[in-house]
Design a protein around this motif. Sequence first.
Motif, short mmCIF file in Angstrom:
data_model
loop_
_atom_site.label_atom_id
_atom_site.label_comp_id
_atom_site.label_asym_id
_atom_site.label_seq_id
_atom_site.Cartn_x
_atom_site.Cartn_y
_atom_site.Cartn_z
N ALA A 150 0.81 -1.23 0.00
CA ALA A 150 0.00 0.00 0.00
C ALA A 150 0.85 1.28 0.00
CB ALA A 150 -0.95 -0.01 1.20
N LEU A 153 1.37 3.18 -3.25
CA LEU A 153 0.27 3.92 -3.90
C LEU A 153 0.61 5.41 -3.82
CD1 LEU A 153 -2.82 1.95 -2.56
CD2 LEU A 153 -1.91 1.91 -4.89
N PRO A 174 -7.06 1.98 -6.94
CA PRO A 174 -5.81 1.39 -6.47
C PRO A 174 -5.95 -0.13 -6.32
CG PRO A 174 -6.94 2.53 -4.67
CD PRO A 174 -7.82 2.64 -5.87
N VAL A 175 -4.87 -0.83 -6.64
CA VAL A 175 -4.83 -2.29 -6.51
C VAL A 175 -3.56 -2.66 -5.74
CG1 VAL A 175 -4.61 -4.48 -7.77
CG2 VAL A 175 -6.10 -2.67 -8.67
N HIS A 181 -5.83 -3.64 1.95
CA HIS A 181 -5.89 -2.18 2.11
C HIS A 181 -7.34 -1.78 1.91
CE1 HIS A 181 -5.43 2.08 0.83
NE2 HIS A 181 -4.49 2.06 1.74
N GLU A 183 -9.01 0.78 0.82
CA GLU A 183 -9.48 1.45 -0.40
C GLU A 183 -9.17 0.65 -1.66
OE1 GLU A 183 -8.09 5.59 -0.90
OE2 GLU A 183 -7.68 5.44 1.24
N ALA A 184 -8.25 -0.31 -1.57
CA ALA A 184 -7.73 -0.95 -2.78
C ALA A 184 -8.39 -2.30 -3.05
CB ALA A 184 -6.22 -1.14 -2.64
#
Length: 251
Positions: A150, A153, A174-175, A181, A183-184
């Motif tokens: 993460a 990012l 995001p990945v 994570h 948000e990802a």
Amino acid sequence: MSKWVQGTVVGIRHWTDRLFSLQVAAPEVTFVAGQFARLALPAPPGAKEEMLGRPYSFANAPDTAPHEFYVITVPGGPLTPRLAALAPGDPVWLLARANGFFSIGEVPAADVLWCLATGTGLGPFLSILRTAEPWEKYARIVLVHAVRQADELTYRDTIGEIAATHAGAFTYIPVVSREAHPEALRGRIPELIADGRLEARAGIALSAENSQVMLCGNPAMVEDTQKVLMARGMRKHRRKEPGHITAETYW
Ligand SMILES: Cc1cc2nc3c(=O)[nH]c(=O)nc-3n(C[C@H](O)[C@H](O)[C@H](O)COP(=O)(O)OP(=O)(O)OC[C@H]3O[C@@H](n4cnc5c(N)ncnc54)[C@H](O)[C@@H]3O)c2cc1C
Ligand SMILES: NC(=O)c1ccc[n+]([C@@H]2O[C@H](COP(=O)([O-])OP(=O)(O)OC[C@H]3O[C@@H](n4cnc5c(N)ncnc54)[C@H](OP(=O)(O)O)[C@@H]3O)[C@@H](O)[C@H]2O)c1
């Protein structure tokens, strides 16, 4: 050293112990968003060539200064540990001419543009998405940044500015592959396309009918993603044979 233009490092930002952004003043070097420069330092004694150079995508927009490059240090690599050790005021050399065809002018029009990057492959998209051209050509643009951890990012402020400028037209996804994570998405780009999770997150279909795809970064990601897209009826884009996939591999 005649073919090389001498630039000056004006800033360096270390994002992690391996990732950094190098800012270089070299006003005589111009480019089209998506193209790459060749950055060089004097070659070690005994080398055949006078300079040791490698290609790096411009991450800044063409009409802005200084130039910016988003770089990963490859431990033991001939050039990147030396670039990472540069400081403001140091000289760095660039070829006068930028190169490459990874630019919006080369990509056909469509409803949706998917910008899929691993690691430092984010760089050219930061340049492209800070120009007007893609926003005139595509109704929706999705930027996917796939990283291992993460903390890789990066450029969240820049991406936030792009999102604010193009609200309603832009989606950032995001990945992260090696840790969870909030948000990802977790995993790799080809699998996330194959199982529909990327489209679900974007809220947009990815098909030959509505999309163009630009891929940048790890060559294995580019190859595996192309296979998944080809299974959906998409083809590599060529000037003489228009298709849907435009790619740049970094090694
Ligand atoms: C068109 C093009 C544009 C490029 N743009 C960038 C860029 O904007 N930023 C950037 O960091 N690199 C970029 N590269 C890669 C860059 O040119 C160098 O290869 C890299 O910086 C390593 O240089 P080196 O001399 O230290 O090691 P090298 O001997 O050149 O590379 C050693 C190994 O490191 C790995 N590697 C190289 N580059 C990367 C990378 N970016 N991410 C992950 N692993 C890598 C590969 O396994 C490679 O075989 C680009 C390459 C190409 C062909
Ligand atoms: N501390 C260190 O010295 C250190 C640490 C890490 C890496 N490195 C080196 O740094 C280099 C680059 O690291 P990086 O993390 O920027 O780039 P990377 O290895 O290309 O990883 C970036 C993302 O691409 C994914 N990926 C890899 N192969 C893929 C494929 N075939 N299809 C789809 N996605 C794929 C990775 O997933 P996965 O996580 O699933 O592979 C990861 O999410 C590597 O060459 C590595 O050897 C050094």
